[in-house]
Design a protein around this motif. Structure first.
Motif, PDB file in Angstrom:
ATOM      1  N   ALA A 152      69.847  17.894  29.409  1.00 10.35           N
ATOM      2  CA  ALA A 152      69.532  16.593  29.381  1.00 10.35           C
ATOM      3  C   ALA A 152      70.612  15.694  28.410  1.00 10.35           C
ATOM      4  CB  ALA A 152      68.243  16.484  28.501  1.00 10.35           C
ATOM      5  N   GLN A 153      71.135  16.261  27.470  1.00  8.18           N
ATOM      6  CA  GLN A 153      72.233  15.834  26.614  1.00  8.18           C
ATOM      7  C   GLN A 153      73.384  15.195  27.470  1.00  8.18           C
ATOM      8  OE1 GLN A 153      72.701  18.582  23.456  1.00  8.18           O
ATOM      9  NE2 GLN A 153      70.812  17.822  22.233  1.00  8.18           N
ATOM     10  N   ALA A 154      73.716  16.440  28.171  1.00  5.09           N
ATOM     11  CA  ALA A 154      74.833  16.081  29.125  1.00  5.09           C
ATOM     12  C   ALA A 154      74.662  15.038  30.231  1.00  5.09           C
ATOM     13  CB  ALA A 154      75.240  17.515  29.866  1.00  5.09           C
ATOM     14  N   TYR A 155      73.569  14.956  30.717  1.00  3.35           N
ATOM     15  CA  TYR A 155      73.201  14.009  31.747  1.00  3.35           C
ATOM     16  C   TYR A 155      73.403  12.599  31.125  1.00  3.35           C
ATOM     17  CZ  TYR A 155      69.919  10.551  33.385  1.00  3.35           C
ATOM     18  OH  TYR A 155      69.150   9.156  33.595  1.00  3.35           O
ATOM     19  N   VAL A 156      73.248  12.294  29.787  1.00  2.43           N
ATOM     20  CA  VAL A 156      73.025  11.119  29.267  1.00  2.43           C
ATOM     21  C   VAL A 156      74.696  10.766  29.379  1.00  2.43           C
ATOM     22  CG1 VAL A 156      73.112   9.629  27.108  1.00  2.43           C
ATOM     23  CG2 VAL A 156      71.369  11.132  27.687  1.00  2.43           C
ATOM     24  N   ILE A 157      75.531  11.712  28.735  1.00  2.00           N
ATOM     25  CA  ILE A 157      77.098  11.534  28.669  1.00  2.00           C
ATOM     26  C   ILE A 157      77.614  11.129  30.210  1.00  2.00           C
ATOM     27  CG2 ILE A 157      79.337  12.414  28.413  1.00  2.00           C
ATOM     28  CD1 ILE A 157      77.707  13.859  26.156  1.00  2.00           C
ATOM     29  N   ALA A 158      77.323  11.892  31.180  1.00  2.71           N
ATOM     30  CA  ALA A 158      77.592  11.656  32.517  1.00  2.71           C
ATOM     31  C   ALA A 158      77.239  10.363  32.969  1.00  2.71           C
ATOM     32  CB  ALA A 158      76.999  12.887  33.275  1.00  2.71           C
ATOM     33  N   HIS A 159      76.116   9.919  32.674  1.00  2.00           N
ATOM     34  CA  HIS A 159      75.498   8.640  33.035  1.00  2.00           C
ATOM     35  C   HIS A 159      76.603   7.602  32.567  1.00  2.00           C
ATOM     36  CE1 HIS A 159      72.572   5.526  33.999  1.00  2.00           C
ATOM     37  NE2 HIS A 159      73.103   4.942  32.848  1.00  2.00           N
ATOM     38  N   GLU A 160      76.850   7.460  31.311  1.00  2.00           N
ATOM     39  CA  GLU A 160      77.585   6.551  30.694  1.00  2.00           C
ATOM     40  C   GLU A 160      79.062   6.437  31.315  1.00  2.00           C
ATOM     41  OE1 GLU A 160      76.291   4.021  29.427  1.00  2.00           O
ATOM     42  OE2 GLU A 160      74.530   5.145  28.930  1.00  2.00           O
ATOM     43  N   ILE A 161      79.756   7.741  31.351  1.00  3.82           N
ATOM     44  CA  ILE A 161      80.738   8.023  32.144  1.00  3.82           C
ATOM     45  C   ILE A 161      80.694   7.184  33.717  1.00  3.82           C
ATOM     46  CG2 ILE A 161      82.822   9.395  32.960  1.00  3.82           C
ATOM     47  CD1 ILE A 161      82.638   8.983  30.000  1.00  3.82           C
ATOM     48  N   GLY A 162      79.539   7.473  34.180  1.00  3.93           N
ATOM     49  CA  GLY A 162      79.403   6.788  35.496  1.00  3.93           C
ATOM     50  C   GLY A 162      79.659   5.377  35.409  1.00  3.93           C
ATOM     51  N   HIS A 163      79.247   4.639  34.496  1.00  2.00           N
ATOM     52  CA  HIS A 163      79.515   3.263  34.427  1.00  2.00           C
ATOM     53  C   HIS A 163      80.920   3.115  34.243  1.00  2.00           C
ATOM     54  CE1 HIS A 163      75.408   1.794  34.177  1.00  2.00           C
ATOM     55  NE2 HIS A 163      75.230   2.537  33.168  1.00  2.00           N
ATOM     56  N   HIS A 164      81.773   3.789  33.521  1.00  3.10           N
ATOM     57  CA  HIS A 164      83.087   3.685  33.461  1.00  3.10           C
ATOM     58  C   HIS A 164      83.808   3.877  35.029  1.00  3.10           C
ATOM     59  CE1 HIS A 164      87.317   4.024  32.091  1.00  3.10           C
ATOM     60  NE2 HIS A 164      87.527   5.224  32.777  1.00  3.10           N
ATOM     61  N   VAL A 165      83.320   4.673  35.654  1.00  2.00           N
ATOM     62  CA  VAL A 165      83.720   4.883  37.104  1.00  2.00           C
ATOM     63  C   VAL A 165      83.491   3.665  37.861  1.00  2.00           C
ATOM     64  CG1 VAL A 165      83.153   5.969  39.344  1.00  2.00           C
ATOM     65  CG2 VAL A 165      83.379   7.588  37.273  1.00  2.00           C
ATOM     66  N   GLN A 166      82.188   3.150  37.846  1.00  2.00           N
ATOM     67  CA  GLN A 166      82.107   1.765  38.438  1.00  2.00           C
ATOM     68  C   GLN A 166      83.095   0.638  37.829  1.00  2.00           C
ATOM     69  OE1 GLN A 166      77.922   1.641  36.898  1.00  2.00           O
ATOM     70  NE2 GLN A 166      77.200   1.992  38.814  1.00  2.00           N
ATOM     71  N   ASN A 167      83.274   0.727  36.787  1.00  2.00           N
ATOM     72  CA  ASN A 167      84.439  -0.357  36.202  1.00  2.00           C
ATOM     73  C   ASN A 167      85.709  -0.219  36.889  1.00  2.00           C
ATOM     74  OD1 ASN A 167      85.219  -2.331  34.219  1.00  2.00           O
ATOM     75  ND2 ASN A 167      85.928  -0.864  32.924  1.00  2.00           N
ATOM     76  N   VAL A 168      86.143   1.123  36.815  1.00  2.00           N
ATOM     77  CA  VAL A 168      87.426   1.474  37.502  1.00  2.00           C
ATOM     78  C   VAL A 168      87.508   1.173  39.004  1.00  2.00           C
ATOM     79  CG1 VAL A 168      89.030   3.387  38.085  1.00  2.00           C
ATOM     80  CG2 VAL A 168      87.681   3.379  35.836  1.00  2.00           C
TER      81      VAL A 168
END
Length: 279
Positions: A152-168
């Protein structure tokens, strides 16, 4: 989740615990911000940070428990693992993946998007290409939202990095342009953005399954976390009412569905939440 504590420290993690960052909202701030976001239809948790500049803070002495240091080790591991997956995902496209930084802070922090508060929850700032999290959020996730577990903790980090992917990929910029052009669709577009980040987190989860990093119950932990922070569930808990027009992140069912979709398919093309008929 299978990992080795202390095996590797990520060069992309910035430890700002104990660094002064700004005013504090105090206890209950999370609920207040959630209610205001849902009542006024504005994403105060993530996009209401203002337009400040990063300013170095002052390091303060603070005790750190062995449990917290183990959690920091885990964040190091997950951050590198998630970004390693995205480096591989980008390779066939011919576009390089520029790694994001994850800043771990206490109470408040100065970001490229202004002052962020722990009560806002984890957030990503496109201006400085950093994700931010106060580790206290994980205590909230377990105690208040009933979503414990390392995955569950890892999912939170993966979600935020998902926003970075969207930015890129330019998705974040195009979404903001659409919001300015269609103010009435601002919330609906924000929901699509958040659900896509959930789907991108699912792509990483797909990779962990293939590499045999998952343990029994891990997937259920991530799904519980996605469900726990759905707008309908948070809104019902905070106000006793549900108003879909004010959602900014999507319902529990939507968040779970898009995470599952990313995990089952493991492909970016499966995550087009902006396609007609979605979410």
């Amino acid at each position: 989740m299978r990992w080795t504590p202390g095996a590797k420290r990520s060069g992309n993690l910035q430890d700002l615990r104990g660094v002064s960052g700004g005013a504090k909202l105090g206890v209950g701030g999370t609920v207040i911000l959630l209610v205001l976001s849902l009542v006024f239809g504005k994403d105060l948790l993530n996009s209401g940070l203002g337009q400040g500049v990063a300013i170095p803070g002052t390091q303060a002495e603070r005790p750190s428990s062995p449990e917290e240091e183990r959690l920091v080790d885990f964040v190091h591991f997950v951050l590198d693992d998630v970004q390693g997956v995205w480096t591989q995902e980008f390779r066939p496209t011919g576009q390089a993946y520029p790694e994001a930084t994850l800043a771990v802070f206490t109470d408040s922090v100065r970001s490229g998007c202004g002052t962020g508060e722990a009560a806002m929850g984890p957030f990503y700032c496109p201006a400085d290409q950093k994700a931010y999290i106060d580790l206290g959020f994980y205590r909230e996730l377990k105690a208040r939202f009933g979503a414990p577990g390392d995955f569950a903790q890892a999912y939170v980090i993966a979600h935020e990095i998902g926003h970075h992917v969207q930015n890129v990929l330019g998705i974040e910029r195009r979404m903001r342009q659409q919001q300015r052009a269609n103010p009435r669709e601002q919330n609906a577009l924000s929901v699509r953005m958040e659900l896509q980040a959930d789907c991108f987190a699912g792509i990483w989860a797909n990779s962990t399954a293939k590499r045999d990093l998952l343990e029994t119950g891990d997937v259920e932990e991530a799904l519980q976390a996605a469900s726990a922070i759905g707008d309908d569930r948070l809104q019902k808990s905070a106000t006793g009412r549900v108003n879909p027009e004010t959602w900014t992140h999507g319902s529990s069912a939507q968040r779970v569905a898009w995470f599952k979709r990313g995990m089952q398919g493991g492909r970016m093309e499966d995550c087009d939440t902006f396609a007609e008929g979605s979410p």
